[in-house]
Design a protein around this motif. Structure first.
Motif, PDB file in Angstrom:
ATOM      1  N   TYR A   1       0.867  -1.180   0.000  1.00 21.83           N
ATOM      2  CA  TYR A   1       0.000   0.000   0.000  1.00 21.83           C
ATOM      3  C   TYR A   1       0.902   1.228   0.000  1.00 21.83           C
ATOM      4  O   TYR A   1       1.433   1.620   1.043  1.00 21.83           O
ATOM      5  CB  TYR A   1      -0.910  -0.003   1.228  1.00 21.83           C
ATOM      6  CG  TYR A   1      -1.917  -1.124   1.239  1.00 21.83           C
ATOM      7  CD1 TYR A   1      -2.429  -1.653   0.055  1.00 21.83           C
ATOM      8  CD2 TYR A   1      -2.383  -1.658   2.446  1.00 21.83           C
ATOM      9  CE1 TYR A   1      -3.365  -2.668   0.071  1.00 21.83           C
ATOM     10  CE2 TYR A   1      -3.327  -2.671   2.462  1.00 21.83           C
ATOM     11  CZ  TYR A   1      -3.808  -3.180   1.273  1.00 21.83           C
ATOM     12  OH  TYR A   1      -4.738  -4.181   1.286  1.00 21.83           O
ATOM     13  N   TYR A   2       1.056   1.829  -1.152  1.00 19.62           N
ATOM     14  CA  TYR A   2       2.049   2.876  -1.341  1.00 19.62           C
ATOM     15  C   TYR A   2       1.404   4.229  -1.627  1.00 19.62           C
ATOM     16  O   TYR A   2       0.206   4.337  -1.896  1.00 19.62           O
ATOM     17  CB  TYR A   2       2.976   2.516  -2.502  1.00 19.62           C
ATOM     18  CG  TYR A   2       3.754   1.235  -2.319  1.00 19.62           C
ATOM     19  CD1 TYR A   2       4.083   0.758  -1.053  1.00 19.62           C
ATOM     20  CD2 TYR A   2       4.183   0.498  -3.428  1.00 19.62           C
ATOM     21  CE1 TYR A   2       4.805  -0.417  -0.887  1.00 19.62           C
ATOM     22  CE2 TYR A   2       4.910  -0.674  -3.279  1.00 19.62           C
ATOM     23  CZ  TYR A   2       5.213  -1.131  -1.999  1.00 19.62           C
ATOM     24  OH  TYR A   2       5.926  -2.283  -1.848  1.00 19.62           O
ATOM     25  N   VAL A   3       2.252   5.257  -1.566  1.00 21.50           N
ATOM     26  CA  VAL A   3       1.894   6.594  -2.027  1.00 21.50           C
ATOM     27  C   VAL A   3       2.726   6.877  -3.275  1.00 21.50           C
ATOM     28  O   VAL A   3       3.931   6.584  -3.311  1.00 21.50           O
ATOM     29  CB  VAL A   3       2.170   7.662  -0.951  1.00 21.50           C
ATOM     30  CG1 VAL A   3       1.815   9.056  -1.468  1.00 21.50           C
ATOM     31  CG2 VAL A   3       1.379   7.346   0.319  1.00 21.50           C
ATOM     32  N   TYR A   4       2.069   7.436  -4.294  1.00 19.53           N
ATOM     33  CA  TYR A   4       2.702   7.652  -5.595  1.00 19.53           C
ATOM     34  C   TYR A   4       2.715   9.129  -5.969  1.00 19.53           C
ATOM     35  O   TYR A   4       1.912   9.926  -5.464  1.00 19.53           O
ATOM     36  CB  TYR A   4       1.939   6.905  -6.694  1.00 19.53           C
ATOM     37  CG  TYR A   4       1.960   5.405  -6.583  1.00 19.53           C
ATOM     38  CD1 TYR A   4       2.889   4.633  -7.278  1.00 19.53           C
ATOM     39  CD2 TYR A   4       1.036   4.736  -5.775  1.00 19.53           C
ATOM     40  CE1 TYR A   4       2.895   3.250  -7.190  1.00 19.53           C
ATOM     41  CE2 TYR A   4       1.030   3.353  -5.681  1.00 19.53           C
ATOM     42  CZ  TYR A   4       1.969   2.619  -6.386  1.00 19.53           C
ATOM     43  OH  TYR A   4       1.962   1.246  -6.293  1.00 19.53           O
TER      44      TYR A   4
ATOM     45  N   ILE B   1       6.332   6.715  -0.986  1.00 17.83           N
ATOM     46  CA  ILE B   1       6.184   6.279   0.407  1.00 17.83           C
ATOM     47  C   ILE B   1       5.793   4.809   0.413  1.00 17.83           C
ATOM     48  O   ILE B   1       4.823   4.410  -0.249  1.00 17.83           O
ATOM     49  CB  ILE B   1       5.127   7.107   1.154  1.00 17.83           C
ATOM     50  CG1 ILE B   1       5.528   8.581   1.218  1.00 17.83           C
ATOM     51  CG2 ILE B   1       4.923   6.562   2.574  1.00 17.83           C
ATOM     52  CD1 ILE B   1       4.462   9.482   1.819  1.00 17.83           C
ATOM     53  N   THR B   2       6.533   4.006   1.172  1.00 14.32           N
ATOM     54  CA  THR B   2       6.263   2.568   1.215  1.00 14.32           C
ATOM     55  C   THR B   2       6.072   2.033   2.635  1.00 14.32           C
ATOM     56  O   THR B   2       5.828   0.835   2.806  1.00 14.32           O
ATOM     57  CB  THR B   2       7.426   1.782   0.571  1.00 14.32           C
ATOM     58  OG1 THR B   2       8.621   2.019   1.329  1.00 14.32           O
ATOM     59  CG2 THR B   2       7.641   2.196  -0.874  1.00 14.32           C
ATOM     60  N   ASP B   3       6.195   2.883   3.657  1.00 17.52           N
ATOM     61  CA  ASP B   3       6.271   2.398   5.042  1.00 17.52           C
ATOM     62  C   ASP B   3       5.019   2.667   5.861  1.00 17.52           C
ATOM     63  O   ASP B   3       5.087   2.736   7.094  1.00 17.52           O
ATOM     64  CB  ASP B   3       7.492   2.996   5.735  1.00 17.52           C
ATOM     65  CG  ASP B   3       7.456   4.524   5.798  1.00 17.52           C
ATOM     66  OD1 ASP B   3       6.554   5.128   5.178  1.00 17.52           O
ATOM     67  OD2 ASP B   3       8.331   5.107   6.470  1.00 17.52           O
ATOM     68  N   MET B   4       3.865   2.817   5.220  1.00 19.47           N
ATOM     69  CA  MET B   4       2.619   2.989   5.944  1.00 19.47           C
ATOM     70  C   MET B   4       1.773   1.726   5.870  1.00 19.47           C
ATOM     71  O   MET B   4       1.865   0.971   4.905  1.00 19.47           O
ATOM     72  CB  MET B   4       1.826   4.176   5.387  1.00 19.47           C
ATOM     73  CG  MET B   4       2.454   5.513   5.665  1.00 19.47           C
ATOM     74  SD  MET B   4       1.344   6.876   5.241  1.00 19.47           S
ATOM     75  CE  MET B   4       2.361   8.269   5.723  1.00 19.47           C
ATOM     76  N   GLN B   5       0.958   1.507   6.901  1.00 17.84           N
ATOM     77  CA  GLN B   5       0.097   0.328   6.904  1.00 17.84           C
ATOM     78  C   GLN B   5      -1.028   0.458   5.879  1.00 17.84           C
ATOM     79  O   GLN B   5      -1.308  -0.476   5.134  1.00 17.84           O
ATOM     80  CB  GLN B   5      -0.487   0.107   8.295  1.00 17.84           C
ATOM     81  CG  GLN B   5       0.545  -0.260   9.352  1.00 17.84           C
ATOM     82  CD  GLN B   5      -0.084  -0.536  10.703  1.00 17.84           C
ATOM     83  OE1 GLN B   5      -1.113  -1.212  10.804  1.00 17.84           O
ATOM     84  NE2 GLN B   5       0.512  -0.023  11.761  1.00 17.84           N
ATOM     85  N   ARG B   6      -1.672   1.622   5.864  1.00 17.26           N
ATOM     86  CA  ARG B   6      -2.744   1.850   4.887  1.00 17.26           C
ATOM     87  C   ARG B   6      -2.910   3.357   4.664  1.00 17.26           C
ATOM     88  O   ARG B   6      -3.772   3.998   5.253  1.00 17.26           O
ATOM     89  CB  ARG B   6      -4.068   1.234   5.356  1.00 17.26           C
ATOM     90  CG  ARG B   6      -5.043   0.974   4.197  1.00 17.26           C
ATOM     91  CD  ARG B   6      -6.367   0.398   4.712  1.00 17.26           C
ATOM     92  NE  ARG B   6      -6.214  -0.838   5.428  1.00 17.26           N
ATOM     93  CZ  ARG B   6      -6.373  -2.050   4.884  1.00 17.26           C
ATOM     94  NH1 ARG B   6      -6.679  -2.171   3.619  1.00 17.26           N
ATOM     95  NH2 ARG B   6      -6.244  -3.128   5.627  1.00 17.26           N
TER      96      ARG B   6
ATOM     97  N   THR C   1       4.830  21.474   1.754  1.00 22.84           N
ATOM     98  CA  THR C   1       4.582  20.457   2.782  1.00 22.84           C
ATOM     99  C   THR C   1       3.515  19.491   2.310  1.00 22.84           C
ATOM    100  O   THR C   1       2.498  19.900   1.742  1.00 22.84           O
ATOM    101  CB  THR C   1       4.124  21.105   4.096  1.00 22.84           C
ATOM    102  OG1 THR C   1       5.088  22.078   4.506  1.00 22.84           O
ATOM    103  CG2 THR C   1       3.959  20.061   5.195  1.00 22.84           C
ATOM    104  N   LEU C   2       3.751  18.203   2.535  1.00 18.89           N
ATOM    105  CA  LEU C   2       2.809  17.145   2.203  1.00 18.89           C
ATOM    106  C   LEU C   2       2.349  16.483   3.489  1.00 18.89           C
ATOM    107  O   LEU C   2       3.156  16.191   4.383  1.00 18.89           O
ATOM    108  CB  LEU C   2       3.470  16.098   1.302  1.00 18.89           C
ATOM    109  CG  LEU C   2       2.605  14.905   0.877  1.00 18.89           C
ATOM    110  CD1 LEU C   2       1.549  15.341  -0.127  1.00 18.89           C
ATOM    111  CD2 LEU C   2       3.480  13.790   0.293  1.00 18.89           C
ATOM    112  N   TYR C   3       1.029  16.232   3.595  1.00 15.84           N
ATOM    113  CA  TYR C   3       0.460  15.497   4.723  1.00 15.84           C
ATOM    114  C   TYR C   3      -0.162  14.201   4.213  1.00 15.84           C
ATOM    115  O   TYR C   3      -0.890  14.211   3.215  1.00 15.84           O
ATOM    116  CB  TYR C   3      -0.623  16.319   5.429  1.00 15.84           C
ATOM    117  CG  TYR C   3      -0.127  17.585   6.070  1.00 15.84           C
ATOM    118  CD1 TYR C   3       0.477  17.563   7.328  1.00 15.84           C
ATOM    119  CD2 TYR C   3      -0.263  18.811   5.426  1.00 15.84           C
ATOM    120  CE1 TYR C   3       0.933  18.735   7.930  1.00 15.84           C
ATOM    121  CE2 TYR C   3       0.184  19.989   6.022  1.00 15.84           C
ATOM    122  CZ  TYR C   3       0.782  19.938   7.266  1.00 15.84           C
ATOM    123  OH  TYR C   3       1.228  21.103   7.852  1.00 15.84           O
ATOM    124  N   VAL C   4       0.124  13.109   4.915  1.00 12.08           N
ATOM    125  CA  VAL C   4      -0.455  11.807   4.563  1.00 12.08           C
ATOM    126  C   VAL C   4      -0.925  11.131   5.842  1.00 12.08           C
ATOM    127  O   VAL C   4      -0.168  11.023   6.813  1.00 12.08           O
ATOM    128  CB  VAL C   4       0.549  10.893   3.839  1.00 12.08           C
ATOM    129  CG1 VAL C   4      -0.141   9.603   3.386  1.00 12.08           C
ATOM    130  CG2 VAL C   4       1.185  11.597   2.649  1.00 12.08           C
TER     131      VAL C   4
END
Length: 295
Positions: free
Chosen positions: A159-162, A175-180, A192-195
């Motif tokens: 579950y990545y961010v692109y 980003i590859t280190d988030m659960q979901r 600034t980016l918020y996820v």
């Protein structure tokens, strides 16, 4: 196809005690403001965003529709057969983009709701289920790609961010280190980016060093969120339970806004962009504010 459904604003009937409970008095919310129920005729609402005039577009995911609430208080259907579209965002030219989770793609829509795929695969395989997106000042698209429901036979390894650069045919994994990862937004200056990691129950901020290049990951809030938005001061709005919690850019809790139903997402809209529109389960709510939206 567009159709007029509702012509007047419906005030939420929650009784005297309920009205007092849901009245907001802090400085972020307009004085004596009450939460207003605009409509509860949907299946599951998500992904709100306002156009240049302040009309608010939002998704009804299971119904495969995108609606809009106009500045005149009318509910219209903007698009049908949306492939389970979730998040929405306008670019600098006020072209609407969407995250079509059911089709595994990011799409671009014209003024009549006709959609064209912008990107629908990574490394030769479909995306899992694009959920939310933000478009930076250069026209690049940041988007999250989790999946809810069945996790069998996922086309992507995680579950990545692109990030999709303007004119590019391939998105980059950033980003590859988030659960979901779920809700995503950046500041209007592109710095600034918020996820929000919905399952990990944390929300992070990143420095944007260049389009698609991030650094300085830091915890901004000890809660995850489905949707996210920003006001004109850079305050971050996150959903959780029946609340919207507002954090300063430094991560300080400024206010907790309680709603009668659990919010999924929110955005600022209206002619002055000073009304907080909230998608919550079957419903769309509005709350007049003392602040305007960043978008």
């Amino acid at each position: 196809m567009k159709s007029r459904v509702i012509q007047s604003l419906v005030v939420l009937a929650i009784g005297v005690a309920g009205a007092q409970a849901f009245a907001q008095s802090d400085s972020l919310v307009a004085e004596d403001a009450q939460i207003q129920l605009l409509s509860d005729t949907f299946t599951f609402t998500e992904g709100p965003i306002a156009d240049e005039a302040g009309n608010v577009y939002f998704s009804d995911i299971p119904a495969n529709r995108i609606h809009l609430w106009t500045v005149d208080g009318e509910l219209q259907t903007f698009r049908e057969q949306t492939n389970g579209n979730n998040g929405l965002f306008f670019d600098a030219d006020w072209v609407l983009y969407g995250a079509e989770g059911g089709a595994g793609r990011i799409s671009r829509m014209d003024s009549e709701g006709n959609a064209t795929a912008v990107i629908d695969q990574h490394n030769g395989a479909p995306f899992n289920s694009p959920n939310d997106l933000w478009i930076d000042p250069q026209g690049g698209i940041y988007f999250t790609d989790p999946r809810y429901g069945s996790e069998a036979n996922l086309p992507q390894p995680g579950y990545y961010v692109y990030y999709l650069a303007p004119g590019a045919s391939e998105a980059e994994v950033i980003i590859t280190d988030m659960q979901r990862p779920n809700g995503i937004i950046g500041t209007a200056d592109g710095e600034t980016l918020y996820v929000a990691d919905h399952q990990g129950n944390q929300t992070f901020a990143y420095n944007i060093d260049a389009p698609g290049q991030i650094s300085g990951k830091r915890l901004i809030a000890p809660q995850g969120s489905d949707g996210v938005t920003l006001d004109e001061h850079g305050n971050l709005y996150l959903t959780g339970g029946n609340n919207i919690t507002v954090y300063s850019p430094e991560g300080e809790v400024l206010q907790v806004l309680e709603f009668p139903l659990a919010p999924a997402n929110m955005t600022f809209g209206g002619p002055e962009r000073n009304v907080l529109f909230v998608t919550a389960r079957r419903s769309l709510f509005a709350l007049p504010m003392n602040v305007r939206g960043m978008y």
